[in-house]
Motif scaffolding. Structure first.
Motif, PDB file in Angstrom:
ATOM      1  N   ALA A 185       0.814  -1.218   0.000  1.00  0.00           N
ATOM      2  CA  ALA A 185       0.000   0.000   0.000  1.00  0.00           C
ATOM      3  C   ALA A 185       0.842   1.260   0.000  1.00  0.00           C
ATOM      4  N   ARG A 186       1.987   1.224   0.709  1.00  0.00           N
ATOM      5  CA  ARG A 186       2.857   2.387   0.823  1.00  0.00           C
ATOM      6  C   ARG A 186       4.299   1.987   0.497  1.00  0.00           C
ATOM      7  N   PRO A 187       4.588   1.694  -0.768  1.00  0.00           N
ATOM      8  CA  PRO A 187       5.901   1.148  -1.141  1.00  0.00           C
ATOM      9  C   PRO A 187       7.064   2.093  -0.863  1.00  0.00           C
ATOM     10  N   GLY A 188       6.829   3.377  -0.802  1.00  0.00           N
ATOM     11  CA  GLY A 188       7.922   4.312  -0.556  1.00  0.00           C
ATOM     12  C   GLY A 188       8.113   4.682   0.894  1.00  0.00           C
ATOM     13  N   ALA A 189       7.289   4.148   1.787  1.00  0.00           N
ATOM     14  CA  ALA A 189       7.359   4.548   3.195  1.00  0.00           C
ATOM     15  C   ALA A 189       8.401   3.733   3.956  1.00  0.00           C
ATOM     16  N   ARG A 190       8.963   4.348   4.976  1.00  0.00           N
ATOM     17  CA  ARG A 190       9.915   3.685   5.876  1.00  0.00           C
ATOM     18  C   ARG A 190       9.116   3.089   7.030  1.00  0.00           C
ATOM     19  N   VAL A 191       9.102   1.760   7.166  1.00  0.00           N
ATOM     20  CA  VAL A 191       8.301   1.073   8.178  1.00  0.00           C
ATOM     21  C   VAL A 191       9.209   0.549   9.277  1.00  0.00           C
ATOM     22  N   SER A 192       8.822   0.777  10.533  1.00  0.00           N
ATOM     23  CA  SER A 192       9.558   0.271  11.685  1.00  0.00           C
ATOM     24  C   SER A 192       8.613  -0.524  12.570  1.00  0.00           C
ATOM     25  N   LEU A 193       9.078  -1.679  13.070  1.00  0.00           N
ATOM     26  CA  LEU A 193       8.320  -2.479  14.029  1.00  0.00           C
ATOM     27  C   LEU A 193       8.816  -2.171  15.431  1.00  0.00           C
ATOM     28  N   LEU A 194       7.907  -1.781  16.315  1.00  0.00           N
ATOM     29  CA  LEU A 194       8.239  -1.501  17.704  1.00  0.00           C
ATOM     30  C   LEU A 194       7.560  -2.551  18.561  1.00  0.00           C
ATOM     31  N   ASP A 214      13.463  -1.109  10.622  1.00  0.00           N
ATOM     32  CA  ASP A 214      13.900  -1.337  11.996  1.00  0.00           C
ATOM     33  C   ASP A 214      13.005  -2.363  12.671  1.00  0.00           C
ATOM     34  N   ILE A 215      13.597  -3.151  13.549  1.00  0.00           N
ATOM     35  CA  ILE A 215      12.862  -3.973  14.497  1.00  0.00           C
ATOM     36  C   ILE A 215      13.387  -3.582  15.876  1.00  0.00           C
ATOM     37  N   LEU A 231      17.831 -13.738  13.740  1.00  0.00           N
ATOM     38  CA  LEU A 231      16.460 -13.382  13.391  1.00  0.00           C
ATOM     39  C   LEU A 231      16.227 -13.442  11.883  1.00  0.00           C
ATOM     40  N   GLY A 232      17.294 -13.350  11.109  1.00  0.00           N
ATOM     41  CA  GLY A 232      17.165 -13.433   9.656  1.00  0.00           C
ATOM     42  C   GLY A 232      16.525 -12.220   9.033  1.00  0.00           C
ATOM     43  N   ALA A 233      16.648 -11.083   9.693  1.00  0.00           N
ATOM     44  CA  ALA A 233      16.004  -9.865   9.207  1.00  0.00           C
ATOM     45  C   ALA A 233      17.005  -8.980   8.478  1.00  0.00           C
ATOM     46  N   SER A 234      16.531  -8.285   7.443  1.00  0.00           N
ATOM     47  CA  SER A 234      17.363  -7.288   6.780  1.00  0.00           C
ATOM     48  C   SER A 234      17.323  -5.961   7.520  1.00  0.00           C
ATOM     49  N   ALA A 235      16.404  -5.831   8.471  1.00  0.00           N
ATOM     50  CA  ALA A 235      16.248  -4.595   9.245  1.00  0.00           C
ATOM     51  C   ALA A 235      17.392  -4.420  10.242  1.00  0.00           C
ATOM     52  N   THR A 236      17.557  -3.184  10.691  1.00  0.00           N
ATOM     53  CA  THR A 236      18.407  -2.923  11.842  1.00  0.00           C
ATOM     54  C   THR A 236      17.643  -3.328  13.094  1.00  0.00           C
ATOM     55  N   VAL A 237      18.256  -4.135  13.943  1.00  0.00           N
ATOM     56  CA  VAL A 237      17.621  -4.606  15.167  1.00  0.00           C
ATOM     57  C   VAL A 237      18.131  -3.763  16.335  1.00  0.00           C
ATOM     58  N   TRP A 238      17.204  -3.187  17.080  1.00  0.00           N
ATOM     59  CA  TRP A 238      17.513  -2.341  18.230  1.00  0.00           C
ATOM     60  C   TRP A 238      17.003  -3.006  19.498  1.00  0.00           C
ATOM     61  N   ALA A 239      17.623  -2.688  20.642  1.00  0.00           N
ATOM     62  CA  ALA A 239      17.148  -3.210  21.921  1.00  0.00           C
ATOM     63  C   ALA A 239      17.412  -2.189  23.018  1.00  0.00           C
TER      64      ALA A 239
END
Length: 328
Positions: A185-194, A214-215, A231-239
């Motif tokens: 739906a929003r291909p150009g948006a930056r999505v982060s999972l919190l 981000d995760i 985790l196998g994610a391409s995202a940056t993982v934060w903690a």
């Protein structure tokens, strides 16, 4: 002792245990996904889900559950923006804060234990606070949008469901499908999972292959993975973890039992886990999204793409490091 510590650390502090999910609700007319993200399509979707929530309210009232009916009445108020709603089996929903059609940065909040339709106010308050923080740091379209994703049956305060990954395993495909629909739906948006508390177990199970920037794991008892790389994610993982968050006392182990595994393994804030750390202040387990707090400011910085990772000792090859090596 292990079971008690894990249960106390994963569960959100609430006054009462979770209630049975026996309140009837109609079959939703709108799929549990994002759909088209034009202003007109979103307005139509929000209106359709408002009608669905009102129908669920009437059924809850007829069933004699005044608490559920009251919660649903509040959710159906004018101006509320629900992408998805399903009141059956305890209820699932996805509410938007901000202008999803124009937002260039989108945060998807994944909650922890004892979050449901009857306790939705806590979850919503955190989403509101994060959206206000995003708006304060980047007015206009740059403020971004927040989606409060209550897309699974969260475990109760105390019991085996909060000690094992069963609920997370069931939730992970739903979260992956929702994120895929957001990407479409929003291909150009930056999505982060919190991902808060038990929600970080859900995100850990869903992480592999997700197209998110981000995760973020906060108040996390673990993800079931041995490291951020696992985790196998391409995202940056934060903690991050607040200094007064008792989840730090949980034994970070996985104990195989006859039919399941107890515990969630490696500590995400441990240097050996390899996540990018962010300062989470001095608060407790439920304080990360408090207005004006240190973790709220830093979570907003991550969502806006302003935070850099320089302190993880074992960064993944895809981890982003900002010029100057700044960190949240």
């Amino acid at each position: 002792m292990l079971a008690g510590l894990v249960a106390a650390s994963v569960a959100l502090p609430v006054a009462a245990a979770a209630r049975p999910a026996a309140v009837p609700a109609p079959v939703p007319d709108v799929p549990f996904e994002v759909g088209a993200a034009t202003p007109a399509a979103l307005a139509q979707r929000y209106a359709a889900n408002r009608d669905g929530i009102r129908a669920a309210e009437r059924m809850a009232a007829a069933h004699g559950d005044r608490r559920r009916a009251g919660s649903l009445r509040a959710m159906a108020a004018p101006g509320r923006q629900f992408l998805s709603f399903d009141g059956r089996a305890g209820g699932r929903s996805a509410e938007v804060f901000g202008d999803l059609a124009r937002a260039r940065r989108i945060a998807v909040l994944v909650p922890g234990s004892d979050t449901g339709l009857d306790s939705y106010g806590r979850f919503r308050a955190g989403a509101v606070a994060l959206h206000r923080e995003l708006r304060a740091g980047a007015p206009g379209d740059g403020a971004g949008a927040v989606v409060a994703w209550l897309g699974y049956a969260t475990p109760g305060t105390v019991g085996p469901a909060s000690l094992t990954a069963g609920r997370a395993e069931a939730a992970a495909p739903r979260l992956r499908a929702f994120v895929r629909s957001m990407n479409a739906a929003r291909p150009g948006a930056r999505v982060s999972l919190l991902c808060h508390s038990y929600g970080s177990v859900v995100c850990g199970r869903a992480a592999e292959g997700l197209r998110v920037a981000d995760i973020v794991l906060y108040g996390s008892p673990g993800t079931g993975a041995g490291s951020a790389a696992d985790l196998g994610a391409s995202a940056t993982v934060w903690a991050g973890r607040g200094a007064d968050d008792w989840v730090g006392e949980v034994p970070h182990v996985r104990v195989p039992l006859l039919v399941t595994t107890l515990g969630f393994g490696a500590d995400p804030v441990s240097p050996d886990f390899g996540a990018c750390p962010f300062a989470a202040g001095s608060g407790g387990h439920s304080d990360y999204l408090n207005p004006g707090s240190v973790p709220l400011r830093n979570l907003a910085r991550i969502v806006r793409g302003e935070a850099g990772c320089a302190a993880a000792p074992h960064p993944r090859p895809s981890a982003r490091t900002a010029p100057g090596g700044t960190r949240a």
